[in-house]
Design a protein around this motif. Sequence first.
Motif, PDB file in Angstrom:
ATOM      1  N   TRP A   1       0.842  -1.191   0.127  1.00 30.46           N
ATOM      2  CA  TRP A   1       0.214  -0.205  -0.035  1.00 30.46           C
ATOM      3  C   TRP A   1       1.040   1.115   0.105  1.00 30.46           C
TER       4      TRP A   1
ATOM      5  N   VAL B   1      -3.797   4.006  -1.368  1.00 33.53           N
ATOM      6  CA  VAL B   1      -3.711   3.056  -2.620  1.00 33.53           C
ATOM      7  C   VAL B   1      -3.179   2.016  -2.400  1.00 33.53           C
TER       8      VAL B   1
ATOM      9  N   ARG C   1      -1.642   0.311  -9.648  1.00 29.25           N
ATOM     10  CA  ARG C   1      -2.162   1.373  -8.531  1.00 29.25           C
ATOM     11  C   ARG C   1      -3.710   1.228  -8.396  1.00 29.25           C
ATOM     12  N   SER C   2      -4.258   0.808  -7.308  1.00 33.00           N
ATOM     13  CA  SER C   2      -5.582   0.950  -7.468  1.00 33.00           C
ATOM     14  C   SER C   2      -6.167   1.163  -5.924  1.00 33.00           C
ATOM     15  N   HIS C   3      -7.593   1.556  -6.209  1.00 33.68           N
ATOM     16  CA  HIS C   3      -8.154   1.998  -4.875  1.00 33.68           C
ATOM     17  C   HIS C   3      -8.550   0.518  -4.202  1.00 33.68           C
TER      18      HIS C   3
ATOM     19  N   LEU D   1      -6.259   2.711 -10.952  1.00 39.13           N
ATOM     20  CA  LEU D   1      -5.786   4.161 -11.432  1.00 39.13           C
ATOM     21  C   LEU D   1      -4.569   4.087 -12.372  1.00 39.13           C
TER      22      LEU D   1
END
Length: 556
Positions: free
Chosen positions: A473, A481, A503-505, A511
Amino acid sequence: MSGAHACGEARRLWLKQAGALAGASLLPLPVMPAAEVSIVHALPRLALVIGNANYGQAPLNNPANDARAFAKELQRVGFRLSLRLEASRQQMSEAIDAFCGELARSRGVGIFYYAGHGAQLAWRNYLIPVDARLDKLADLQTKTIELNSLLAGLKQAKNPMNIIILDACRDNPFGTRLPIEQPGLSQFDAPPGSLLAYATAPGNTASDGDGANGLYTESLLREMKVPETRIEDVFKRVRLAVRRSSEGLQIPWESTSLDDDFFFLPPQELRRKSEIELERLFNEELALWQEIRLAKEPAHLEEYLRRYPSGKFSELAQFRLDRLLKAGGEKAIVIQEARDNPFSKGSARVDTQFKVGECWRYREIDLYTRLELRRFSNCVSAITEGEVHFNDGSLVTDLLGNFIKRPPGWHYTGAQFYIQEYALGKRWSTRFRVLTPNGFDSETEFDFRVIEREQITVPAGTFTAFRVEGDGWGRSPRGVVKLRVVYWIAPEIKRVLASDTKRSHFNGRVLNNERLELTAYTQFQQNGDGGPGPACASGHGCREWQEQGDEVTRSR
């Protein structure tokens, strides 16, 4: 300024910075799963311990003592035990069959420990009974116990976890009568759900010890008594202790494929630490690392590694310790080359001998659109102690390739993405902060594992590389993220071959998902006449790369 005063100043500075960041209004991390003790600790514990010393051809002093002492400690921590001393081939075979059968029935955690003579032949390892009369090397196949037979029995048992400990790397069991291909044991990759530990590195021999126990088992008996210590940390501390006691002549070795943690003495309280508590513990470790990261004496690094054997900076500390010990005259043993070994993907150390003028050229692409986002080159402009400066100092890394400084003036507090030695199953973690000129600081944590050794093709060529996967993270004032990184690294190439970063939520929305891959490189190596010579690749040969030299200079 004295070294001690400088260290004190550094510690105060980093404590101040850590406190400032910890007190900043950063968004909290999402609730993570509780760090629970693995369910394996509720399972039955079974062990088979064998100690052979009374050999007619080459007797040993300590294996029987080692086996008795280790068996006693295992019983103390709840193992149901079978102990065999001075065992014949038939007795060893029957004991192994019974052990594997009991594991199959109980589905428990198994420990197999062997102390005595061992040997390798054609990459296979053999444990030698006391009644073996070996007149030729081929007798190993018919008069001893092959390690593969044990591993096959454990695989058939289908129990969740096994730990195999072989203190079986003593001097040549044949004395001067028979030459052997290679001393010690051959490298093996641990089967799924297991840890395989040798008293010394593959292809080397171990000390039988001057006291009541061998050097390796003596250290193991001490470290396994430390409460709440992960099994891998036990062996890391054993490795450090044996190495220092033997002055590098014996360095224990492990291969692991464990997915769960195992403790001889597990934690009593199953409680997930709060974010504040985790932050405080990390600040303490970070402050210590900043104090000793440039240490000139091994003792400071050894103290850190004993305290944090799997710490957020332990790979960096081990690398610096290795360099200090080598500079101090240690002639450490090396692992036997395993290029043709069918039982192991081998292990390898990266090349850290950078030279001014070396360059690596990359392209970055969007993995969804397949569009190229940019091209750039990193060329070595200067080298200082422990640092490599690229592109006139705009980018600075350590000798392993980890960022220290990068444009536009970001500074890293000790990232360990890249490590010194890669081997299948190896695990490590990193946590670091990125300090920026505008105060837009961030924090990142990753857990890494070496998944495979495989071929990968990038524009610069085809290489046999280790594939490393990491999940973690990142947190900044903008939010939190989820991060996923996969990278490939080949020991002969001094920079990473390729890396995928996603990268992502935490709700799953991506993202960005990008790939970095090597398109060309120039490295210098020794040529036939002893002088430096180039090793180049560009997808079309060295000539094209050399013709692109002006373009590379401009891109800097």
